[in-house]
Structures are given as C-alpha cells and as structure tokens.
Design a protein around this motif. Sequence first.
Motif, PDB file in Angstrom:
ATOM      1  N   THR A 204     -55.087  13.631 -71.270  1.00  0.00           N
ATOM      2  CA  THR A 204     -54.816  14.818 -70.470  1.00  0.00           C
ATOM      3  C   THR A 204     -53.755  14.519 -69.423  1.00  0.00           C
ATOM      4  O   THR A 204     -53.795  13.486 -68.762  1.00  0.00           O
ATOM      5  N   GLY A 205     -52.813  15.429 -69.285  1.00  0.00           N
ATOM      6  CA  GLY A 205     -51.755  15.328 -68.279  1.00  0.00           C
ATOM      7  C   GLY A 205     -51.403  16.716 -67.786  1.00  0.00           C
ATOM      8  O   GLY A 205     -52.158  17.666 -67.976  1.00  0.00           O
ATOM      9  N   GLY A 206     -50.251  16.837 -67.158  1.00  0.00           N
ATOM     10  CA  GLY A 206     -49.861  18.125 -66.607  1.00  0.00           C
ATOM     11  C   GLY A 206     -48.474  18.544 -67.049  1.00  0.00           C
ATOM     12  O   GLY A 206     -47.704  17.751 -67.597  1.00  0.00           O
ATOM     13  N   LEU A 207     -48.164  19.811 -66.781  1.00  0.00           N
ATOM     14  CA  LEU A 207     -46.849  20.375 -67.072  1.00  0.00           C
ATOM     15  C   LEU A 207     -46.434  21.254 -65.904  1.00  0.00           C
ATOM     16  O   LEU A 207     -47.164  22.158 -65.515  1.00  0.00           O
ATOM     17  N   GLU A 208     -45.278  20.954 -65.351  1.00  0.00           N
ATOM     18  CA  GLU A 208     -44.671  21.786 -64.311  1.00  0.00           C
ATOM     19  C   GLU A 208     -43.546  22.566 -64.969  1.00  0.00           C
ATOM     20  O   GLU A 208     -42.670  21.982 -65.615  1.00  0.00           O
ATOM     21  N   CYS A 209     -43.557  23.891 -64.844  1.00  0.00           N
ATOM     22  CA  CYS A 209     -42.547  24.760 -65.440  1.00  0.00           C
ATOM     23  C   CYS A 209     -41.591  25.236 -64.348  1.00  0.00           C
ATOM     24  O   CYS A 209     -42.026  25.788 -63.346  1.00  0.00           O
ATOM     25  N   LYS A 210     -40.307  25.000 -64.552  1.00  0.00           N
ATOM     26  CA  LYS A 210     -39.291  25.371 -63.566  1.00  0.00           C
ATOM     27  C   LYS A 210     -38.303  26.357 -64.160  1.00  0.00           C
ATOM     28  O   LYS A 210     -37.788  26.155 -65.257  1.00  0.00           O
ATOM     29  N   ASN A 211     -38.040  27.427 -63.418  1.00  0.00           N
ATOM     30  CA  ASN A 211     -36.995  28.388 -63.743  1.00  0.00           C
ATOM     31  C   ASN A 211     -35.857  28.090 -62.774  1.00  0.00           C
ATOM     32  O   ASN A 211     -35.952  28.398 -61.587  1.00  0.00           O
ATOM     33  N   VAL A 212     -34.791  27.456 -63.255  1.00  0.00           N
ATOM     34  CA  VAL A 212     -33.746  26.907 -62.397  1.00  0.00           C
ATOM     35  C   VAL A 212     -32.497  27.787 -62.451  1.00  0.00           C
ATOM     36  O   VAL A 212     -32.009  28.109 -63.536  1.00  0.00           O
ATOM     37  N   HIS A 213     -31.998  28.131 -61.280  1.00  0.00           N
ATOM     38  CA  HIS A 213     -30.762  28.914 -61.187  1.00  0.00           C
ATOM     39  C   HIS A 213     -29.584  28.081 -61.679  1.00  0.00           C
ATOM     40  O   HIS A 213     -29.543  26.867 -61.481  1.00  0.00           O
ATOM     41  N   GLU A 214     -28.623  28.737 -62.301  1.00  0.00           N
ATOM     42  CA  GLU A 214     -27.437  28.049 -62.832  1.00  0.00           C
ATOM     43  C   GLU A 214     -26.713  27.243 -61.753  1.00  0.00           C
ATOM     44  O   GLU A 214     -26.173  26.174 -62.017  1.00  0.00           O
ATOM     45  N   PHE A 215     -26.713  27.729 -60.508  1.00  0.00           N
ATOM     46  CA  PHE A 215     -26.037  27.017 -59.420  1.00  0.00           C
ATOM     47  C   PHE A 215     -26.670  25.658 -59.129  1.00  0.00           C
ATOM     48  O   PHE A 215     -26.059  24.804 -58.510  1.00  0.00           O
ATOM     49  N   MET A 216     -27.911  25.459 -59.578  1.00  0.00           N
ATOM     50  CA  MET A 216     -28.605  24.193 -59.347  1.00  0.00           C
ATOM     51  C   MET A 216     -28.596  23.307 -60.598  1.00  0.00           C
ATOM     52  O   MET A 216     -29.256  22.280 -60.637  1.00  0.00           O
ATOM     53  N   SER A 217     -27.816  23.681 -61.596  1.00  0.00           N
ATOM     54  CA  SER A 217     -27.864  22.980 -62.878  1.00  0.00           C
ATOM     55  C   SER A 217     -27.412  21.525 -62.793  1.00  0.00           C
ATOM     56  O   SER A 217     -27.897  20.688 -63.548  1.00  0.00           O
ATOM     57  N   LYS A 218     -26.510  21.183 -61.876  1.00  0.00           N
ATOM     58  CA  LYS A 218     -26.047  19.786 -61.760  1.00  0.00           C
ATOM     59  C   LYS A 218     -27.203  18.844 -61.428  1.00  0.00           C
ATOM     60  O   LYS A 218     -27.191  17.692 -61.826  1.00  0.00           O
ATOM     61  N   GLU A 219     -28.194  19.350 -60.687  1.00  0.00           N
ATOM     62  CA  GLU A 219     -29.356  18.532 -60.344  1.00  0.00           C
ATOM     63  C   GLU A 219     -30.198  18.194 -61.575  1.00  0.00           C
ATOM     64  O   GLU A 219     -31.039  17.303 -61.517  1.00  0.00           O
TER      65      GLU A 219
END
Length: 177
Positions: free
Chosen positions: A126-141
Amino acid sequence: MTSKVPRIIIPEVKRIGNTNKMTKLEWLKLRQQGITGTDAPAICGLSRFGNRLSVFANKHTEISEADIQEESERFYWGHRQEKMIADEFKLRTGIHVRNYPWMLQNKDQYWLLANPDRIVVENGETGGLECKNVHEFMSKEWEGDLIPDTAAVQCHHYMLVTGLKFWWIAALIGGCR
C-alpha cells in the motif's frame, strides 16, 4: 471477470473524518487541528502560497461560514480533475488506485494530519498517489523526471503521517500532457 479490490489498511493512522460527509467549513476546522501536507511546504519556506506565519495564523483563527471564500478557478478545477488524473495514472501504470476519503491522523503524533488524494496498491504493498493539475506556466518545474520541492515535501509528509513506504505523483500539465 473483475479483480478483487484489495482492502486498504494503514496501521499507523487514525481516521478522524470522512471528507465525503463534511461541509467545507467542517473540513477546514478539522485541518486546523494539526499540520497537513499542504502546510508542510509553507512551513519549510517552499510555498508561494504561504509561510510559517500564515500557517500559524490559519491554525489559530476562528473560521466561520462567512469567512469561507469561493474557491479560485485553479483550485476548483484541480480538485475536479483529481479523479481523471488518478484514472489515467491507473490506465498508464496498471497500479490499482482507490479513493480514500479520510482525514488521517498519525497515532503517535496527533498533530500530524493527512488528506491524501488516493491510496494505491502495487505488488501487494500500500502506498499513496498525489494528483496535481499543473498550469502550463509552471511546466519547467516538472520537466523530465523533476518533481518540485513543494510536491516532494507534501508526499514525504504523507508518508510520515501514514507510515506508508512510497508515494506516487501524477501531474497533468497544461491540461494536455
């Protein structure tokens, strides 16, 4: 033929509230009882949305229904897209993903709280999942295999709270990758 859904057991935590059955005000008040995964990057000085002082103020300010502001569009859509991101993660990896609508509290350190996006079962673990909706302006990260420190700290906090040994991060960047 359907596969049997594994039962999720997280021995290090106490379930302190079903988030599906809470109002936003109840959820915010419950979060005030400790340090959450989204508080952790701010406390570490990594968040552009808060810092140690703002976390402290949030934990010690009485919240009422009148104080609740409408969610920003970004947070609204991020929350709405969690299920789609989790479903795509399952499709691409074959790893079983399960919604786990509980606010969790570490059994030994009551002030450590977690509200994970999803719980996963991979190879019987058992583990976890973090779901992120990332803005295009933050894509370099998020280029290549890079994970921003804010997301890594959030997941490490969840592992500390739950005692789980791993945490996946799935990010939808700019709505199309």
